[in-house]
Design a protein around this motif. Structure first.
Motif, PDB file in Angstrom:
ATOM      1  N   PRO A  71       7.929 -11.790  21.792  1.00 23.86           N
ATOM      2  CA  PRO A  71       9.329 -12.140  21.594  1.00 23.86           C
ATOM      3  C   PRO A  71       9.679 -13.551  22.078  1.00 23.86           C
ATOM      4  CG  PRO A  71       9.116 -10.608  23.429  1.00 23.86           C
ATOM      5  CD  PRO A  71       7.752 -10.752  22.813  1.00 23.86           C
ATOM      6  N   GLN A  72       8.795 -14.173  22.858  1.00 20.72           N
ATOM      7  CA  GLN A  72       9.047 -15.530  23.366  1.00 20.72           C
ATOM      8  C   GLN A  72       8.648 -16.609  22.352  1.00 20.72           C
ATOM      9  OE1 GLN A  72      10.516 -16.260  26.377  1.00 20.72           O
ATOM     10  NE2 GLN A  72      10.829 -14.057  26.516  1.00 20.72           N
ATOM     11  N   CYS A  73       7.394 -16.528  21.877  1.00 18.91           N
ATOM     12  CA  CYS A  73       6.882 -17.596  21.005  1.00 18.91           C
ATOM     13  C   CYS A  73       6.714 -17.155  19.554  1.00 18.91           C
ATOM     14  CB  CYS A  73       5.562 -18.138  21.541  1.00 18.91           C
ATOM     15  SG  CYS A  73       4.191 -16.963  21.524  1.00 18.91           S
ATOM     16  N   GLY A  74       6.826 -15.863  19.278  1.00 21.24           N
ATOM     17  CA  GLY A  74       6.733 -15.362  17.909  1.00 21.24           C
ATOM     18  C   GLY A  74       5.324 -15.132  17.398  1.00 21.24           C
ATOM     19  N   SER A  75       4.306 -15.345  18.232  1.00 19.55           N
ATOM     20  CA  SER A  75       2.926 -15.134  17.779  1.00 19.55           C
ATOM     21  C   SER A  75       2.731 -13.715  17.275  1.00 19.55           C
ATOM     22  CB  SER A  75       1.931 -15.377  18.919  1.00 19.55           C
ATOM     23  OG  SER A  75       1.920 -16.710  19.318  1.00 19.55           O
ATOM     24  N   GLN A  76       2.207 -13.593  16.051  1.00 19.80           N
ATOM     25  CA  GLN A  76       1.860 -12.290  15.485  1.00 19.80           C
ATOM     26  C   GLN A  76       0.567 -11.839  16.148  1.00 19.80           C
ATOM     27  OE1 GLN A  76       3.700 -10.586  13.094  1.00 19.80           O
ATOM     28  NE2 GLN A  76       5.203 -12.183  13.430  1.00 19.80           N
ATOM     29  N   LEU A  77       0.592 -10.684  16.804  1.00 20.94           N
ATOM     30  CA  LEU A  77      -0.566 -10.244  17.577  1.00 20.94           C
ATOM     31  C   LEU A  77      -1.253  -9.016  16.981  1.00 20.94           C
ATOM     32  CD1 LEU A  77       1.145 -10.754  21.014  1.00 20.94           C
ATOM     33  CD2 LEU A  77      -0.826 -12.037  20.176  1.00 20.94           C
ATOM     34  N   PHE A  78      -0.471  -7.955  16.707  1.00 18.35           N
ATOM     35  CA  PHE A  78      -1.040  -6.670  16.312  1.00 18.35           C
ATOM     36  C   PHE A  78      -0.214  -6.053  15.191  1.00 18.35           C
ATOM     37  CE2 PHE A  78      -1.051  -7.085  21.008  1.00 18.35           C
ATOM     38  CZ  PHE A  78      -2.376  -7.437  21.166  1.00 18.35           C
ATOM     39  N   ALA A  79      -0.788  -5.050  14.566  1.00 15.48           N
ATOM     40  CA  ALA A  79      -0.067  -4.244  13.583  1.00 15.48           C
ATOM     41  C   ALA A  79      -0.694  -2.862  13.574  1.00 15.48           C
ATOM     42  CB  ALA A  79      -0.141  -4.872  12.194  1.00 15.48           C
ATOM     43  N   PHE A  80       0.056  -1.887  13.099  1.00 13.52           N
ATOM     44  CA  PHE A  80      -0.520  -0.569  12.845  1.00 13.52           C
ATOM     45  C   PHE A  80       0.199   0.061  11.678  1.00 13.52           C
ATOM     46  CE2 PHE A  80       2.568   0.035  16.239  1.00 13.52           C
ATOM     47  CZ  PHE A  80       3.283   1.162  15.872  1.00 13.52           C
ATOM     48  N   SER A  81      -0.521   0.950  11.016  1.00 10.17           N
ATOM     49  CA  SER A  81      -0.046   1.595   9.795  1.00 10.17           C
ATOM     50  C   SER A  81       0.297   3.054  10.062  1.00 10.17           C
ATOM     51  CB  SER A  81      -1.143   1.514   8.728  1.00 10.17           C
ATOM     52  OG  SER A  81      -0.820   2.322   7.625  1.00 10.17           O
TER      53      SER A  81
ATOM     54  N   ILE B  42      -9.524  -9.213   1.475  1.00  7.13           N
ATOM     55  CA  ILE B  42      -8.794  -8.070   0.927  1.00  7.13           C
ATOM     56  C   ILE B  42      -7.483  -8.553   0.305  1.00  7.13           C
ATOM     57  CG2 ILE B  42      -9.881  -6.462   2.529  1.00  7.13           C
ATOM     58  CD1 ILE B  42      -7.205  -6.317   4.052  1.00  7.13           C
ATOM     59  N   TRP B  43      -6.953  -7.764  -0.592  1.00  7.92           N
ATOM     60  CA  TRP B  43      -5.759  -8.127  -1.353  1.00  7.92           C
ATOM     61  C   TRP B  43      -5.965  -9.474  -2.052  1.00  7.92           C
ATOM     62  CZ3 TRP B  43      -2.349  -4.620  -2.723  1.00  7.92           C
ATOM     63  CH2 TRP B  43      -2.231  -3.468  -1.943  1.00  7.92           C
ATOM     64  N   ALA B  44      -7.203  -9.707  -2.511  1.00  2.82           N
ATOM     65  CA  ALA B  44      -7.545 -10.961  -3.178  1.00  2.82           C
ATOM     66  C   ALA B  44      -6.702 -11.179  -4.431  1.00  2.82           C
ATOM     67  CB  ALA B  44      -9.035 -10.991  -3.522  1.00  2.82           C
ATOM     68  N   SER B  45      -6.246 -10.108  -5.049  1.00  7.17           N
ATOM     69  CA  SER B  45      -5.413 -10.252  -6.249  1.00  7.17           C
ATOM     70  C   SER B  45      -4.083 -10.932  -5.947  1.00  7.17           C
ATOM     71  CB  SER B  45      -5.169  -8.878  -6.890  1.00  7.17           C
ATOM     72  OG  SER B  45      -4.433  -8.046  -6.003  1.00  7.17           O
ATOM     73  N   SER B  46      -3.679 -10.958  -4.683  1.00  5.56           N
ATOM     74  CA  SER B  46      -2.417 -11.599  -4.287  1.00  5.56           C
ATOM     75  C   SER B  46      -2.596 -13.028  -3.808  1.00  5.56           C
ATOM     76  CB  SER B  46      -1.758 -10.794  -3.155  1.00  5.56           C
ATOM     77  OG  SER B  46      -1.469  -9.488  -3.559  1.00  5.56           O
ATOM     78  N   ALA B  47      -3.828 -13.482  -3.697  1.00  5.98           N
ATOM     79  CA  ALA B  47      -4.090 -14.830  -3.172  1.00  5.98           C
ATOM     80  C   ALA B  47      -3.594 -15.891  -4.148  1.00  5.98           C
ATOM     81  CB  ALA B  47      -5.583 -15.015  -2.935  1.00  5.98           C
TER      82      ALA B  47
ATOM     83  N   GLN C 235      -6.299  -2.787  -1.189  1.00  3.79           N
ATOM     84  CA  GLN C 235      -6.478  -2.198   0.140  1.00  3.79           C
ATOM     85  C   GLN C 235      -7.868  -1.575   0.290  1.00  3.79           C
ATOM     86  OE1 GLN C 235      -4.170  -2.277   2.558  1.00  3.79           O
ATOM     87  NE2 GLN C 235      -5.318  -1.028   4.002  1.00  3.79           N
ATOM     88  N   PRO C 236      -8.594  -1.889   1.371  1.00  3.75           N
ATOM     89  CA  PRO C 236      -9.893  -1.243   1.596  1.00  3.75           C
ATOM     90  C   PRO C 236      -9.710   0.158   2.177  1.00  3.75           C
ATOM     91  CG  PRO C 236      -9.423  -2.721   3.397  1.00  3.75           C
ATOM     92  CD  PRO C 236      -8.294  -2.877   2.393  1.00  3.75           C
ATOM     93  N   GLN C 237     -10.766   0.943   2.101  1.00  5.06           N
ATOM     94  CA  GLN C 237     -10.767   2.234   2.773  1.00  5.06           C
ATOM     95  C   GLN C 237     -10.803   1.991   4.270  1.00  5.06           C
ATOM     96  OE1 GLN C 237     -10.492   5.364   1.387  1.00  5.06           O
ATOM     97  NE2 GLN C 237     -10.010   4.131  -0.413  1.00  5.06           N
ATOM     98  N   PRO C 238     -10.082   2.779   5.055  1.00  6.36           N
ATOM     99  CA  PRO C 238     -10.102   2.579   6.516  1.00  6.36           C
ATOM    100  C   PRO C 238     -11.453   2.994   7.088  1.00  6.36           C
ATOM    101  CG  PRO C 238      -8.834   4.534   5.977  1.00  6.36           C
ATOM    102  CD  PRO C 238      -9.197   3.879   4.672  1.00  6.36           C
ATOM    103  N   PRO C 239     -11.782   2.480   8.268  1.00  9.81           N
ATOM    104  CA  PRO C 239     -13.010   2.922   8.930  1.00  9.81           C
ATOM    105  C   PRO C 239     -12.884   4.370   9.347  1.00  9.81           C
ATOM    106  CG  PRO C 239     -11.746   1.514  10.396  1.00  9.81           C
ATOM    107  CD  PRO C 239     -11.035   1.511   9.066  1.00  9.81           C
ATOM    108  N   ALA C 240     -13.993   4.990   9.640  1.00  6.64           N
ATOM    109  CA  ALA C 240     -13.977   6.383  10.110  1.00  6.64           C
ATOM    110  C   ALA C 240     -13.213   6.462  11.432  1.00  6.64           C
ATOM    111  CB  ALA C 240     -15.398   6.877  10.304  1.00  6.64           C
ATOM    112  N   THR C 241     -12.596   7.591  11.672  1.00  7.62           N
ATOM    113  CA  THR C 241     -11.883   7.799  12.922  1.00  7.62           C
ATOM    114  C   THR C 241     -12.876   7.738  14.058  1.00  7.62           C
ATOM    115  OG1 THR C 241     -10.261   9.193  11.818  1.00  7.62           O
ATOM    116  CG2 THR C 241     -10.413   9.406  14.210  1.00  7.62           C
TER     117      THR C 241
ATOM    118  N   SER D 274       0.824  -1.217   0.000  1.00 11.83           N
ATOM    119  CA  SER D 274       0.000   0.000   0.000  1.00 11.83           C
ATOM    120  C   SER D 274       0.854   1.261   0.000  1.00 11.83           C
ATOM    121  CB  SER D 274      -0.898   0.014   1.243  1.00 11.83           C
ATOM    122  OG  SER D 274      -0.093   0.067   2.416  1.00 11.83           O
ATOM    123  N   GLY D 275       2.150   1.121   0.304  1.00 11.58           N
ATOM    124  CA  GLY D 275       3.045   2.270   0.430  1.00 11.58           C
ATOM    125  C   GLY D 275       3.153   2.779   1.859  1.00 11.58           C
TER     126      GLY D 275
END
Length: 141
Positions: free
Chosen positions: A75-85, A111-116, A132-138, A65-66
């Motif tokens: 950091p212990q088990c490597g589970s991916q939990l969160f992300a932010f842009s 989303i990003w179905a073209s990459s599936a 990429q979808p439009q983000p929800p309203a603030t 998306s840029g």
């Protein structure tokens, strides 16, 4: 609104959500495929509605998306939990599989179905977005 809780695989990181999930979706971007060897089910939550206990490690990368995406994981088990842009720091992306009750949400889109990959099992009843979808309203303050 019901409170939701979750944790990483080893239990070193736990979290509580105090807002309804927004935009529950299956993401097929290449980065998510690298994280899970498949699409990932995630949703957005206002940043202030997320309470985390335990240490998180981070990895930053520029996404297709840029936007700069910061992924947070145990950091212990490597589970991916969160992300932010960088484009919407007022939201956190939460990986639904880490919820204590992942069935408490249901994706509404792919989303990003073209990459599936061609073998991807996509629920045809869900909305399909090629990118990429439009983000929800603030969220209101």
């Amino acid at each position: 609104m019901s409170e939701r809780t979750g944790h990483c695989l080893c239990g070193a990181v736990s979290f509580r959500l105090n807002a309804e999930p927004q935009m529950p979706r299956v993401c097929w971007c290449r980065d998510c495929q690298h994280l899970a060897a498949n699409g990932t089910v995630n949703f957005m939550i206002p940043t202030e509605a997320l309470t985390v206990s335990g240490q998180l490690a981070e990895f930053r990368k520029t996404a297709a998306s840029g936007n700069e995406i910061t992924r947070q994981f145990c950091p212990q088990c490597g589970s991916q939990l969160f992300a932010f842009s960088s484009a919407r720091p007022q939201f956190r992306v939460v990986r639904a599989g880490n919820l204590d009750d992942p069935s408490s949400i249901r994706p509404v889109m792919n989303i990003w179905a073209s990459s599936a990959p061609q073998w991807a099992c996509m629920d045809q009843s869900l909305q399909r977005l090629e990118g990429q979808p439009q983000p929800p309203a603030t969220p209101p303050r």
